[in-house]
Design an enzyme around this catalytic site. Structure first.
Site, PDB file in Angstrom:
ATOM      1  CG  HIS A  88      36.492  68.501  33.434  1.00  0.00           C
ATOM      2  ND1 HIS A  88      37.402  69.258  32.743  1.00  0.00           N
ATOM      3  CD2 HIS A  88      36.765  67.224  33.127  1.00  0.00           C
ATOM      4  CE1 HIS A  88      38.220  68.451  32.074  1.00  0.00           C
ATOM      5  NE2 HIS A  88      37.865  67.225  32.289  1.00  0.00           N
ATOM      6  CG  ASP A  91      11.213  57.488  15.262  1.00  0.00           C
ATOM      7  OD1 ASP A  91      11.920  58.228  15.975  1.00  0.00           O
ATOM      8  OD2 ASP A  91      10.600  57.897  14.259  1.00  0.00           O
ATOM      9  CD1 TRP A  99      34.165  79.707  27.559  1.00  0.00           C
ATOM     10  CD2 TRP A  99      32.424  78.371  27.984  1.00  0.00           C
ATOM     11  NE1 TRP A  99      34.653  78.526  28.042  1.00  0.00           N
ATOM     12  CE2 TRP A  99      33.610  77.682  28.306  1.00  0.00           C
ATOM     13  CE3 TRP A  99      31.202  77.721  28.162  1.00  0.00           C
ATOM     14  CZ2 TRP A  99      33.604  76.373  28.801  1.00  0.00           C
ATOM     15  CZ3 TRP A  99      31.213  76.422  28.668  1.00  0.00           C
ATOM     16  CH2 TRP A  99      32.401  75.761  28.970  1.00  0.00           C
ATOM     17  CG  HIS A 101      34.028  81.851  19.339  1.00  0.00           C
ATOM     18  ND1 HIS A 101      33.851  81.299  18.090  1.00  0.00           N
ATOM     19  CD2 HIS A 101      35.047  81.158  19.902  1.00  0.00           C
ATOM     20  CE1 HIS A 101      34.739  80.335  17.907  1.00  0.00           C
ATOM     21  NE2 HIS A 101      35.472  80.216  18.992  1.00  0.00           N
ATOM     22  CG  HIS A 136      41.382  70.130  35.763  1.00  0.00           C
ATOM     23  ND1 HIS A 136      41.215  68.821  35.408  1.00  0.00           N
ATOM     24  CD2 HIS A 136      40.655  70.829  34.875  1.00  0.00           C
ATOM     25  CE1 HIS A 136      40.421  68.753  34.358  1.00  0.00           C
ATOM     26  NE2 HIS A 136      40.064  69.947  34.008  1.00  0.00           N
ATOM     27  CG  HIS A 137      38.370  73.792  34.401  1.00  0.00           C
ATOM     28  ND1 HIS A 137      38.517  73.976  33.057  1.00  0.00           N
ATOM     29  CD2 HIS A 137      37.927  72.525  34.548  1.00  0.00           C
ATOM     30  CE1 HIS A 137      38.170  72.870  32.407  1.00  0.00           C
ATOM     31  NE2 HIS A 137      37.808  71.975  33.292  1.00  0.00           N
ATOM     32  CE  LYS A 157      37.184  55.748  24.932  1.00  0.00           C
ATOM     33  NZ  LYS A 157      36.526  54.907  23.951  1.00  0.00           N
ATOM     34  NE  ARG A 179      40.461  81.798  27.983  1.00  0.00           N
ATOM     35  CZ  ARG A 179      39.639  80.824  28.379  1.00  0.00           C
ATOM     36  NH1 ARG A 179      39.929  80.108  29.448  1.00  0.00           N
ATOM     37  NH2 ARG A 179      38.573  80.533  27.696  1.00  0.00           N
ATOM     38  CB  SER A 191      35.238  53.475  18.285  1.00  0.00           C
ATOM     39  OG  SER A 191      36.018  54.176  19.206  1.00  0.00           O
ATOM     40  CE1 TYR A 238      37.668  63.597  29.092  1.00  0.00           C
ATOM     41  CE2 TYR A 238      37.063  65.185  30.773  1.00  0.00           C
ATOM     42  CZ  TYR A 238      38.027  64.493  30.084  1.00  0.00           C
ATOM     43  OH  TYR A 238      39.346  64.708  30.358  1.00  0.00           O
ATOM     44  CB  THR A 280      42.631  59.594  27.263  1.00  0.00           C
ATOM     45  OG1 THR A 280      41.709  60.076  28.243  1.00  0.00           O
ATOM     46  CG2 THR A 280      42.413  60.339  25.977  1.00  0.00           C
ATOM     47  CB  SER A 331      17.009  71.486  24.388  1.00  0.00           C
ATOM     48  OG  SER A 331      17.494  70.755  23.299  1.00  0.00           O
ATOM     49  CB  SER A 332      21.082  69.156  26.908  1.00  0.00           C
ATOM     50  OG  SER A 332      21.738  69.934  25.969  1.00  0.00           O
ATOM     51  CD  GLU A 350      28.928  70.851  27.787  1.00  0.00           C
ATOM     52  OE1 GLU A 350      28.029  70.230  28.372  1.00  0.00           O
ATOM     53  OE2 GLU A 350      28.851  71.218  26.602  1.00  0.00           O
TER      54      GLU A 350
END
Lengths: 273, 524
Positions: B252, B105, B141, B76, B301-302, B330, B449, B267, B256, B327, B168-169, B254
């Site tokens: 991390h 293009d 994951w 998932h 921090h993870h 924004k 979890r 925006s 963002y 943040t 790909s990314s 990732e």
């Protein structure tokens, strides 16, 4: 406002407050049983109030704007698009708020890390899927046992009604005395696990090949339940931790019993030979 | 010369049928494929989520055995992150970036085709891994070793899929950077670019920075599994925690990568429907850049419970809390944009406001998680699940919905059904909160979890959460219906269906021509 309606208001607020207390452990952290857990609890409440204040401020303005500044009520758009002054203000204020949150947290972090001068040291080893405890130093030194889930599998597969402490009960509790500084060294035998007892505000990963430590001092006797908090495979959800905190005398008695029992095992083994 | 002109005259011709899609180098065709692929993955990941919530509906094991449950949570996460959210943003970038900067293009049209067609391969690897001996990967994951060293063939398929997705990314990101830096219309300086383009430019740099790190991590895991190395194996002199450091150095930023383009979409939409220019454009750009830079120094921090020294914990706590500042800027800027505007509330605007509202809640729980002592309690509990679903579902996903509704008239030349779309918004909004708000309480009260079964005190909130999740899942079928209905027919859309729109795509006809700007527009 009449005094009667004030009374009603106060009464209902008190009632709401009281009922929220009754349910509090459902909506909030478990009741703290150590100094650190209390600090964490207080800081969390403090953080919630700050968040609530900011939330009301920001969305108060936004929803006022949504109601008033809409085309359907004929509001004509203004055309301003920047202001250095407000930008500076709304960068500085959050910074100050963060400092106010970070300051107490810093003190707690330093306190949490101070595992020196403990009365008793116990090693907790994570296995797939149970805990092993070895009393390394202090009263009870030499005691060693495994601690496994004691909930019958029939309850898990819904063949029997579930008991009160479903999935939070073990065959051998980790027993410690009240008011003593307990240092727990964590490690693991196979994969990562984490030793977590919410009431004491401690959670520490158990890493195979490495040792880490944590400490707690229990405020009062009782049974405190926690769980493995790091995914460790199939039965990750089935390796709880139960800490039994005893009065000093009862703890001494428990140690004596344990040592007698293990001596008996040794003697039997010797006789058998 | 005549030949060249002839080719030019037949610019819009392309193979038809399946070959059009296989061989296409057109940014719109590729964007469309990205978006459909991501929606297919969204439904797949959603199906897994429904399985998870069905198992957690009541205490006890009913539907999924623990090992399969772990595979469900693992896949998932992977499918939603790498298959649904990221490709959706790349799809939006493919469609919109050339149109918004006045280009015909993307810069590397063939590579664009290749970077898309890698995705279905990776997606099928992930899905088919359920059917190999040993089942799909079940280590979460984040696939921390040593647990991820234990799995079977499914884990190797996952590693291979991640390699492909990463390649790909990276190609997609290089393409986007090159397009933005080289193909802007004359006069469009960097500080005149639309915010969506800005946020994607910064995101693309983050992708190029961190995807190779992920590729390195999974390669090390692969060699640990099969070639006898011991990067993460303590018995051989390695360190399992090293994996977590390297993984989160990718992981991390990732986070963002999945939220900055969302900021960009919102925006664009807020000023359009407020009929007022974006407040603090330059501070928005700087805030995005500072979030991106800070995101590279907060990874640990993870890992507050791995037992870092106090100094390490404090550094990562302070750095993480700092992210709240840009943040916050924004959010304040969006509010100031709405302030004294002349607002209307079509579906894109509703989703954008919903985004801000719920993203801020996710931001608050983010600050709470940043505070080390509190994180010690909530780490690896449902509180964290609630937190990142608030930023990824009501954050990234709501922004994607907002963007799709916003640009659908430009893509199809027809208006979507506004009434149904508003219903989609309100259903999503309500069910999302039913599903995830209670998970904060579950986490605080101590539910870890990634467990297939839980103790009895968590029963009622889990049931509420499951009901919300089922409702949320079903509501997304309505979205599919709305989009298909819009493609098949409906009211013709004007070239500029939203009167507040100011960016270049609204100067093109609706539907947009196959090649966006053959002659670059001039920006004054």
């Amino acid at each position: 406002m009449s005094s009667k309606s004030v009374m009603t208001l106060v009464g209902s607020v008190a009632l709401a407050f009281y009922s929220s207390m009754a349910f509090s452990s459902k909506y909030n952290f478990q009741e703290p049983q150590s100094v650190i857990a209390q600090d964490i609890y207080d800081q969390h409440i403090w953080a919630l109030w700050i968040c609530l204040a900011i939330f009301v401020g920001v969305f108060g303005v936004m929803f006022y704007s949504i109601v008033k500044h809409r085309k359907s009520v004929g509001y004509k758009a203004a055309n301003f698009h920047h202001s250095t002054t407000v930008e500076v203000i709304w960068t500085t204020i959050p910074l100050l708020i963060l400092v106010a949150m970070a300051y107490p947290a810093t003190k707690t972090v330093i306190a949490m890390k101070d595992t020196s001068a403990s009365d008793i040291t116990i090693k907790a080893t994570g296995y797939q899927w149970m805990w092993g405890y070895d009393y390394l130093q202090g009263e009870g030194e030499g005691i060693s046992f495994y601690s496994k889930l004691s909930t019958p599998p029939a309850q898990v597969t819904n063949k029997e009604p579930k008991g009160e402490n479903y999935l939070l009960e073990v065959d051998n509790n980790l027993v410690v005395p009240v008011g003593k500084k307990i240092r727990v060294i964590t490690t693991a035998n196979d994969v990562l696990h984490a030793w977590w007892v919410p009431a004491f505000g401690v959670k520490q990963d158990a890493i195979p090949g490495f040792i880490r430590d944590l400490w707690f001092t229990a405020d009062k006797p009782g049974l405190y339940r926690g769980q493995c908090a790091e995914l460790c495979g199939k039965d990750h959800g089935f390796m709880p931790i139960v800490v039994e905190v005893l009065e000093q005398e009862k703890y001494a008695q428990w140690v004596a019993d344990k040592q007698k029992a293990s001596a008996a095992v040794v003697t039997t083994a010797a006789v058998g030979n | 010369m005549a030949v060249v002109q002839d080719v030019h005259g037949h610019h819009d011709h392309h193979p038809s049928g399946i070959m059009r899609w296989v061989t296409t180098t057109n940014h719109k065709d590729i964007g469309t494929m990205y978006l459909w692929f991501s929606f297919a993955m969204f439904l797949t990941g959603g199906f897994l989520a429904m399985g998870i919530r069905a198992e957690l509906f009541m205490p006890g094991i009913q539907i999924l055995e623990p090992e399969l449950f772990n595979s469900f949570t693992t896949l998932h996460g992977l499918i939603m992150v790498f298959g649904a959210i990221m490709p959706a943003f790349v799809g939006l970038a493919n469609w919109q970036v050339p149109m918004m900067i006045g280009a015909p293009d993307m810069a590397f049209a063939r590579m664009n085709n290749w970077s898309f067609w890698l995705l279905p391969v990776a997606g099928s690897l992930l899905i088919s891994s359920f059917f190999v001996p040993g089942g799909a990967a079940a280590g979460g994951w984040t696939f921390y070793p040593p647990l991820s060293a234990q799995g079977g063939l499914g884990v190797d398929m996952m590693i291979f899929a991640i390699h492909i997705l990463g390649a790909s990314s990276i190609m997609g990101a290089i393409n986007i950077i090159t397009t933005i830096l080289n193909m802007r219309a004359p006069g469009m300086t960097l500080m005149k670019m639309p915010m969506f383009v800005w946020t994607w430019l910064i995101t693309a740099y983050l992708l190029v920075l961190v995807m190779p790190v992920l590729a390195g991590t999974v390669t090390m895991l692969l060699t640990d599994r099969h070639f006898g190395t011991s990067f993460f194996n303590a018995a051989g002199g390695g360190d399992p925690v090293l994996f977590q450091h390297v993984f989160w150095f990718f992981g991390h930023p990732e986070v963002y990568i999945m939220i900055l383009p969302a900021f960009g979409i919102v925006s664009e939409i807020i000023p359009t429907f407020s009929r007022k220019p974006l407040f603090g454009y330059s501070s928005m750009v700087y805030a995005t850049a500072s979030i991106a830079i800070l995101s590279c120094v907060v990874w640990a921090h993870h890992m507050f419970t791995v037992g870092m020294p106090a100094v390490g914990q404090l550094f990562f706590m302070y750095a993480t809390m700092l992210i709240a500042v840009p943040t916050g800027v924004k959010v304040f800027n969006w509010t100031a944009t709405m302030w004294r505007g002349s607002m209307t509330f079509e579906t894109p605007m509703l989703f954008s406001i919903g985004f801000i509202f719920l993203f801020v809640i996710g931001g608050f729980s983010g600050v709470v998680c940043a505070i080390v002592p509190i994180d010690i309690q909530v780490q690896d509990t449902y509180y964290v699940i609630a937190h990142f679903h608030y930023v990824l579902v009501s954050g990234a996903l709501f922004a994607i919905f907002a963007g799709v509704y916003y640009w659908l008239p430009k893509w199809c030349g027809r208006m979507y059904d506004e009434k149904l779309a508003k219903m989609h918004f309100w259903l999503s909004m309500i069910f999302f909160n039913v599903a995830f708000f209670v998970q904060h309480f579950l986490g605080l009260a101590g539910m870890p979890r990634r467990i297939p079964d839980y103790s009895l005190q968590f029963a009622d909130f889990n049931m509420i959460s499951s009901i919300g999740a089922f409702g949320f899942g079903l509501s997304q079928l309505l979205f599919l219906y709305i989009v298909i209905k819009c493609i098949r027919g409906g009211e013709k859309a004007a070239d500029k269906p939203w009167d507040g729109g100011t960016t270049l795509e609204w100067t093109l006809p609706s539907p947009a021509p196959y090649h966006s700007f053959e002659t670059p527009p001039v920006i004054k």
